[in-house]
Design a protein around this motif. Sequence first.
Motif, PDB file in Angstrom:
ATOM      1  N   ASP A   1       4.592  -8.295 -26.502  1.00  0.00           N
ATOM      2  CA  ASP A   1       3.709  -9.327 -26.257  1.00  0.00           C
ATOM      3  C   ASP A   1       4.274  -9.787 -25.817  1.00  0.00           C
ATOM      4  OD1 ASP A   1       1.827  -9.493 -28.093  1.00  0.00           O
ATOM      5  OD2 ASP A   1       0.324  -8.923 -27.618  1.00  0.00           O
ATOM      6  N   GLY A   2       5.052 -10.541 -26.950  1.00  0.00           N
ATOM      7  CA  GLY A   2       5.520 -12.473 -26.731  1.00  0.00           C
ATOM      8  C   GLY A   2       4.606 -13.387 -27.675  1.00  0.00           C
TER       9      GLY A   2
ATOM     10  N   GLY B   1       0.867 -15.081 -25.574  1.00  0.00           N
ATOM     11  CA  GLY B   1       1.784 -14.406 -25.297  1.00  0.00           C
ATOM     12  C   GLY B   1       1.255 -14.164 -23.931  1.00  0.00           C
ATOM     13  N   LEU B   2       2.487 -13.382 -23.163  1.00  0.00           N
ATOM     14  CA  LEU B   2       2.762 -13.080 -21.678  1.00  0.00           C
ATOM     15  C   LEU B   2       2.431 -11.187 -21.418  1.00  0.00           C
ATOM     16  CD1 LEU B   2       4.362 -15.298 -20.068  1.00  0.00           C
ATOM     17  CD2 LEU B   2       2.303 -15.948 -20.469  1.00  0.00           C
TER      18      LEU B   2
ATOM     19  N   ARG C   1       7.414  -8.899 -22.007  1.00  0.00           N
ATOM     20  CA  ARG C   1       6.974 -10.739 -22.113  1.00  0.00           C
ATOM     21  C   ARG C   1       7.408 -11.091 -23.458  1.00  0.00           C
ATOM     22  NH1 ARG C   1       5.060 -12.622 -17.237  1.00  0.00           N
ATOM     23  NH2 ARG C   1       5.797 -14.567 -18.483  1.00  0.00           N
ATOM     24  N   SER C   2       8.514 -10.040 -24.484  1.00  0.00           N
ATOM     25  CA  SER C   2       8.917 -10.168 -25.766  1.00  0.00           C
ATOM     26  C   SER C   2       8.336 -11.864 -25.907  1.00  0.00           C
ATOM     27  CB  SER C   2       9.705  -9.336 -25.674  1.00  0.00           C
ATOM     28  OG  SER C   2       9.799  -7.753 -26.090  1.00  0.00           O
ATOM     29  N   THR C   3       8.636 -12.051 -26.867  1.00  0.00           N
ATOM     30  CA  THR C   3       9.077 -12.943 -28.515  1.00  0.00           C
ATOM     31  C   THR C   3      10.579 -12.396 -29.010  1.00  0.00           C
ATOM     32  OG1 THR C   3       7.584 -14.689 -27.905  1.00  0.00           O
ATOM     33  CG2 THR C   3       9.189 -14.979 -29.200  1.00  0.00           C
TER      34      THR C   3
ATOM     35  N   TRP D   1      13.672  -9.195 -22.278  1.00  0.00           N
ATOM     36  CA  TRP D   1      14.097  -8.227 -21.406  1.00  0.00           C
ATOM     37  C   TRP D   1      13.892  -9.318 -20.895  1.00  0.00           C
ATOM     38  CZ3 TRP D   1      18.867  -4.882 -21.886  1.00  0.00           C
ATOM     39  CH2 TRP D   1      18.642  -4.594 -22.563  1.00  0.00           C
ATOM     40  N   SER D   2      12.900 -10.288 -20.649  1.00  0.00           N
ATOM     41  CA  SER D   2      12.399 -10.516 -19.298  1.00  0.00           C
ATOM     42  C   SER D   2      12.751 -11.716 -18.916  1.00  0.00           C
ATOM     43  CB  SER D   2      10.797 -11.949 -19.999  1.00  0.00           C
ATOM     44  OG  SER D   2      10.821 -12.732 -21.102  1.00  0.00           O
TER      45      SER D   2
END
Length: 324
Positions: free
Chosen positions: A70-71, A89-90, A94-96, A114-115
């Motif tokens: 989830d980032g 996270g976003l 919405r990965s980090t 991928w975001s």
Amino acid sequence: MPRSLARRGFLGAAAALGAAALTAPLTAGAAHAAAPGGRWPTRFALPRGFQPEGVAIGHSPYAYFGSLADGAVYRASLASGEGRIIHQGLGTDRSTVGLKIDRAERRLFLAGGWSREIRVVDPRSGALLRNFTGLGADTTMVNDVVLTPGAAWFTDSFQPQLYRLALDVTGEPGHAIETVPLGGDWVQGADFTANGIERTPDGRALLVVNCAKDGGSLMRVDPRSGQARTVDLGDLRIPAGDGLLLLGRELYIVQQQKNQIDVVRLDAAGTRGTAIARITDPERFCVPTTAAVWGDRIYLPNARFGLDEDPAAVDYDVVSVPRV
């Protein structure tokens, strides 16, 4: 297939195909098994289901980890192994992926996967300071980041280009992202290609992992033109190359699915290198992805790609190994 699983599946196949590409062994006695030592923990836990990928350490003994789930960003004390999530996270998708912290420890630079985002986060409050969206093409994956005195540079794993975020003399980021196409020797594979990124020892160019070229190669990229040249690593191939860590002239190349770190001594310009060591730890390495240093220890998150049916239900951890 979800894109995250496609990435993992591709890297697993690349590692299997590339195992035979290492045609000559490293010099005798150069294989080093990691051994725990010292008073600080050499292994500590991350939150269940966190799904780590990137790690960053500044000049304070704290490590920052990004979540593919989830980032979120997790901050851990290296002295105790204890930590907490400092940036929520976003949300899903919405990965980090890769992340770095600046010298002043005032900003974390996050690759959004991928975001198609690049984010800047305050490491103290966790506040989102900047968010650049809509980068590249529909297939873009913003993967890893390195900081130079004038810019933050990011790789795109599915497009032959880098992203440059200008930084002023105080480290404050600009308001626009510049796209730098890759040329010269760069070969873009049909699938996942670019991964980790670092600077050359002399600071004049960038080093980028190319998983597709010649069974896995290291490329030297001119930051002004984007022209790439293959770094001569002798017989060493890096099909599962992920995070890069430069310490002086020694480059640590994390080969995730191969569960090893190959250490290469580079010339100043980063045009050629000699493999000097391989770090393995069969009992503790579970697909480590990236590396950061504190003192005489290298810290790596275990991403566990392809090992678990439900990554959200897994207990993740971080391990450290001695510097060569």
